[in-house]
Scaffold this motif. Structure first.
Motif, PDB file in Angstrom:
ATOM      1  N   ARG A   7       0.841  -1.203   0.000  1.00 43.54           N
ATOM      2  CA  ARG A   7       0.000   0.000   0.000  1.00 43.54           C
ATOM      3  C   ARG A   7       0.874   1.250   0.000  1.00 43.54           C
ATOM      4  NH1 ARG A   7      -4.462   2.323   2.843  1.00 43.54           N
ATOM      5  NH2 ARG A   7      -5.222   3.921   1.400  1.00 43.54           N
ATOM      6  N   ILE A   8       0.576   2.183  -0.910  1.00 49.64           N
ATOM      7  CA  ILE A   8       1.268   3.473  -0.950  1.00 49.64           C
ATOM      8  C   ILE A   8       0.216   4.569  -1.086  1.00 49.64           C
ATOM      9  CG2 ILE A   8       2.893   4.952  -2.191  1.00 49.64           C
ATOM     10  CD1 ILE A   8       4.345   2.484  -3.136  1.00 49.64           C
ATOM     11  N   ILE A   9       0.350   5.600  -0.269  1.00 53.91           N
ATOM     12  CA  ILE A   9      -0.547   6.749  -0.340  1.00 53.91           C
ATOM     13  C   ILE A   9       0.207   7.907  -0.974  1.00 53.91           C
ATOM     14  CG2 ILE A   9      -1.852   8.444   0.996  1.00 53.91           C
ATOM     15  CD1 ILE A   9      -2.365   6.249   3.061  1.00 53.91           C
ATOM     16  N   LYS A 237       9.129   2.888  11.605  1.00 53.82           N
ATOM     17  CA  LYS A 237      10.167   2.005  11.074  1.00 53.82           C
ATOM     18  C   LYS A 237       9.668   1.204   9.877  1.00 53.82           C
ATOM     19  CE  LYS A 237      13.222  -1.832  12.266  1.00 53.82           C
ATOM     20  NZ  LYS A 237      13.658  -2.800  13.319  1.00 53.82           N
ATOM     21  N   ASP A 238       8.478   0.633   9.965  1.00 55.99           N
ATOM     22  CA  ASP A 238       7.997  -0.271   8.918  1.00 55.99           C
ATOM     23  C   ASP A 238       6.752   0.227   8.195  1.00 55.99           C
ATOM     24  OD1 ASP A 238      10.007  -2.210   9.433  1.00 55.99           O
ATOM     25  OD2 ASP A 238       8.869  -2.887  11.180  1.00 55.99           O
ATOM     26  N   GLU A 239       6.282   1.424   8.518  1.00 51.40           N
ATOM     27  CA  GLU A 239       5.073   1.909   7.867  1.00 51.40           C
ATOM     28  C   GLU A 239       4.969   3.421   8.033  1.00 51.40           C
ATOM     29  OE1 GLU A 239       1.917  -0.138   9.867  1.00 51.40           O
ATOM     30  OE2 GLU A 239       1.886   1.270  11.549  1.00 51.40           O
ATOM     31  N   VAL A 240       3.965   3.971   7.376  1.00 51.22           N
ATOM     32  CA  VAL A 240       3.686   5.401   7.451  1.00 51.22           C
ATOM     33  C   VAL A 240       2.220   5.581   7.825  1.00 51.22           C
ATOM     34  CG1 VAL A 240       3.593   7.572   6.157  1.00 51.22           C
ATOM     35  CG2 VAL A 240       5.418   5.920   5.693  1.00 51.22           C
ATOM     36  N   THR A 241       1.943   6.527   8.724  1.00 51.20           N
ATOM     37  CA  THR A 241       0.568   6.851   9.099  1.00 51.20           C
ATOM     38  C   THR A 241       0.175   8.180   8.461  1.00 51.20           C
ATOM     39  OG1 THR A 241       0.814   5.711  11.226  1.00 51.20           O
ATOM     40  CG2 THR A 241      -1.023   7.260  11.001  1.00 51.20           C
ATOM     41  N   VAL A 242      -0.941   8.181   7.759  1.00 51.93           N
ATOM     42  CA  VAL A 242      -1.443   9.381   7.091  1.00 51.93           C
ATOM     43  C   VAL A 242      -2.824   9.705   7.646  1.00 51.93           C
ATOM     44  CG1 VAL A 242      -2.145  10.413   4.905  1.00 51.93           C
ATOM     45  CG2 VAL A 242      -0.152   8.894   4.987  1.00 51.93           C
ATOM     46  N   THR A 243      -3.004  10.940   8.066  1.00 51.84           N
ATOM     47  CA  THR A 243      -4.301  11.409   8.557  1.00 51.84           C
ATOM     48  C   THR A 243      -4.871  12.401   7.551  1.00 51.84           C
ATOM     49  OG1 THR A 243      -3.513  11.172  10.841  1.00 51.84           O
ATOM     50  CG2 THR A 243      -5.494  12.503  10.485  1.00 51.84           C
ATOM     51  N   ALA A 257       2.737   1.272   3.433  1.00 47.46           N
ATOM     52  CA  ALA A 257       4.163   0.957   3.409  1.00 47.46           C
ATOM     53  C   ALA A 257       4.995   2.202   3.139  1.00 47.46           C
ATOM     54  CB  ALA A 257       4.451  -0.098   2.350  1.00 47.46           C
ATOM     55  N   ALA A 258       4.407   3.163   2.413  1.00 44.43           N
ATOM     56  CA  ALA A 258       5.150   4.372   2.063  1.00 44.43           C
ATOM     57  C   ALA A 258       4.174   5.475   1.673  1.00 44.43           C
ATOM     58  CB  ALA A 258       6.120   4.092   0.916  1.00 44.43           C
ATOM     59  N   CYS A 259       4.720   6.675   1.569  1.00 46.71           N
ATOM     60  CA  CYS A 259       3.902   7.831   1.190  1.00 46.71           C
ATOM     61  C   CYS A 259       4.719   8.744   0.285  1.00 46.71           C
ATOM     62  CB  CYS A 259       3.452   8.601   2.435  1.00 46.71           C
ATOM     63  SG  CYS A 259       2.504  10.107   2.096  1.00 46.71           S
ATOM     64  N   GLY A 413      17.987   7.864   1.168  1.00 50.70           N
ATOM     65  CA  GLY A 413      17.503   6.791   0.317  1.00 50.70           C
ATOM     66  C   GLY A 413      16.789   5.692   1.071  1.00 50.70           C
ATOM     67  N   ASP A 414      16.720   5.792   2.404  1.00 47.57           N
ATOM     68  CA  ASP A 414      16.115   4.726   3.201  1.00 47.57           C
ATOM     69  C   ASP A 414      14.832   5.179   3.894  1.00 47.57           C
ATOM     70  OD1 ASP A 414      17.239   6.508   4.956  1.00 47.57           O
ATOM     71  OD2 ASP A 414      18.139   4.994   6.259  1.00 47.57           O
ATOM     72  N   THR A 415      14.205   6.216   3.376  1.00 55.57           N
ATOM     73  CA  THR A 415      12.992   6.726   4.008  1.00 55.57           C
ATOM     74  C   THR A 415      11.754   6.230   3.281  1.00 55.57           C
ATOM     75  OG1 THR A 415      11.786   8.735   4.611  1.00 55.57           O
ATOM     76  CG2 THR A 415      13.136   8.851   2.644  1.00 55.57           C
ATOM     77  N   ARG A 416      10.666   6.085   4.005  1.00 60.26           N
ATOM     78  CA  ARG A 416       9.392   5.650   3.417  1.00 60.26           C
ATOM     79  C   ARG A 416       8.538   6.826   2.969  1.00 60.26           C
ATOM     80  NH1 ARG A 416       8.120   0.284   4.324  1.00 60.26           N
ATOM     81  NH2 ARG A 416       9.728  -0.832   5.491  1.00 60.26           N
ATOM     82  N   VAL A 417       9.014   8.028   3.190  1.00 58.55           N
ATOM     83  CA  VAL A 417       8.306   9.236   2.752  1.00 58.55           C
ATOM     84  C   VAL A 417       9.182   9.950   1.728  1.00 58.55           C
ATOM     85  CG1 VAL A 417       7.354  11.459   3.453  1.00 58.55           C
ATOM     86  CG2 VAL A 417       7.089   9.468   4.941  1.00 58.55           C
TER      87      VAL A 417
END
Length: 456
Positions: A7-9, A237-243, A257-259, A413-417
């Motif tokens: 999942r990517i937002i 660490k392993d996910e992203v929260t989006v409000t 998983a990323a944004c 290079g190691d960020t999920r955002v």
């Protein structure tokens, strides 16, 4: 990949966000786009709306044939059948006449009355400096230009001892038109960048639906949540929260998983608090122009044949340019009609932002009458609609390319955002934004695939 890990937002339904979303979906991810506007304005500054039978571009207007990445994106999205090759004639107003240049023929360009009227020594100096600078340009990242960024267009003119006419008719228009910036504010590299964009264009392309054909076509293949205002992004660490919020609904809190954040840079600090101080300062300091422009619908085409007619400041202090949409291709407008976009200078737009529409139209018509161009705007007008775009285009000031390079070095290079958009590292061109979206999608795909394979 299965479950939540795919999942990517994507926050922002401009062309950068939609490009990233399309590529990520093609790579196998489950993508959702959050767009805070209604569906008519999908694409942001690359959106097109319909008014009285005309397809009117809200922000961006001209698409250049050199936009190879954008054209390939349209092909991959199954939209190539909508593309029409368009013209290559650009005009600059000087001494009560329009002097035309063909961007598709460099020999014709060199022989144009405009360039032949300028001092030959000036042209040699500018050509030499431009030749060195153009190797530093990149569509999605201008970091390489940092060492050459130390003066404004005005300061460059003084340092090189150029004639005032070279400044007013050659250099200044290339920041006043594309960036709606004044030459005293803009980096000299900005003028060279947009000059390079024009001479390398080989002409333009268009569609019957305007520039919005691409964002609409991409959005039609993606899950898009409209009127969805993202309020916070938090990386773990392993996910992203989006409000995010939508009128009349409870607050939405989702994980992915990323944004990808594809919004104007100044909005980013309030949305993503995990920036460091240097990043936050850079983003908040980015300066934007405002644009007030008018769409004039006509009951016939104009006698003027240019696609773009630029008005140097010395010729008129308020108007910056006209875009003659009907001169791109017969399919661009209803048969037998004309469509002209009249653009005010960025400084005038900022100073007169609250002026009512009727007065804006009167100013545009008075200026057109004073110049003695496009008489059809008064005699054959069937529609006049005022548009206001803010933020419009990034104004790259002296030293800002060095700031771009510093900001680029902070992007891990190691960020999920990830951040997508030409405004972050380059310019506010549609192709820069497409290239940024492509780059971010490719980077994020590699990172997430690696993260998955590295799991125990």
């Amino acid at each position: 990949m299965t479950g939540q890990n795919q999942r990517i937002i994507v926050i922002g339904g401009g062309i950068a966000g939609l490009t990233a979303a399309f590529r990520l979906q093609r790579a196998g991810f489950d993508v959702t786009v959050l767009e805070r506007s209604e569906s008519e304005l999908i694409g942001g500054r690359m959106s097109t709306v319909e008014r009285k039978g005309f397809h009117i571009d809200v922000g961006a207007t001209l698409l250049l044939s050199s936009y190879e990445v954008m054209i390939q994106l349209a092909v991959d999205a199954g939209l190539a059948h909508q593309i029409r090759p368009a013209g290559d004639v650009f005009g600059i107003f000087r001494d009560a006449a329009v002097q035309r240049i063909s961007s598709g023929n460099r020999l014709h360009m060199l022989r144009s009355p405009l360039l032949r009227a300028l001092p030959a020594r000036d042209l040699l100096k500018v050509a030499a400096d431009f030749g060195r600078a153009r190797n530093l340009f990149g569509w999605h990242d201008m970091s390489r230009a940092a060492p050459a960024d130390f003066e404004s267009v005005r300061d460059y003119t003084v340092r090189r001892g150029l004639h005032p006419a070279t400044f007013e008719y050659l250099l200044a228009p290339f920041v006043a038109g594309p960036a709606l910036a004044e030459p005293e504010q803009a980096s000299a590299l900005s003028a060279f960048f947009f000059f390079n964009t024009l001479i390398a264009s080989g002409g333009t392309f268009t569609t019957p639906q305007g520039v919005g054909f691409l964002p609409r076509g991409l959005a039609g293949q993606l899950p898009v949540e409209y009127l969805a205002e993202a309020t916070s992004v938090e990386e773990h660490k392993d996910e992203v929260t989006v409000t995010w919020n939508r009128p009349g609904e409870p607050e939405h809190i989702e994980t992915a998983a990323a944004c990808v954040i594809a919004v104007p840079p100044p909005r980013l600090p309030g949305l993503y608090p995990q920036l460091d101080d240097g990043q936050r300062t850079y983003l908040q300091d980015i300066a934007y122009s405002r644009s007030v422009h008018i769409a004039f619908g006509l009951d016939r085409p104009t006698a003027e044949s240019s696609l773009l007619l630029q008005i140097p400041r010395i010729e008129h202090p308020e108007l910056a340019a006209y875009v003659l949409e009907h001169n791109q291709h017969p399919d661009r407008v209803p048969p037998g009609t004309g469509l002209v976009m009249a653009h005010f200078r960025g400084t005038w737009s900022a100073d007169h932002w609250a002026l009512d529409d009727e007065q804006v139209v009167k100013h545009a018509l008075a200026g057109t009458r004073r110049l003695g161009v496009l008489p059809e705007l008064e005699r054959h007008m069937t529609m006049a609609e005022v548009f206001r775009v803010s933020p419009c285009t990034v104004m790259r000031r002296p030293g800002e390319y060095r700031a771009i390079a510093r900001f680029a070095r902070t992007l891990r290079g190691d960020t999920r955002v990830r951040f997508a958009g030409g405004d972050f590292l380059a310019h506010s061109t549609t192709n820069s934004s497409v290239c940024s979206g492509e780059h971010v999608a490719a980077q994020l795909t590699r990172f997430l695939h690696k993260a998955r394979t590295d799991q125990p």
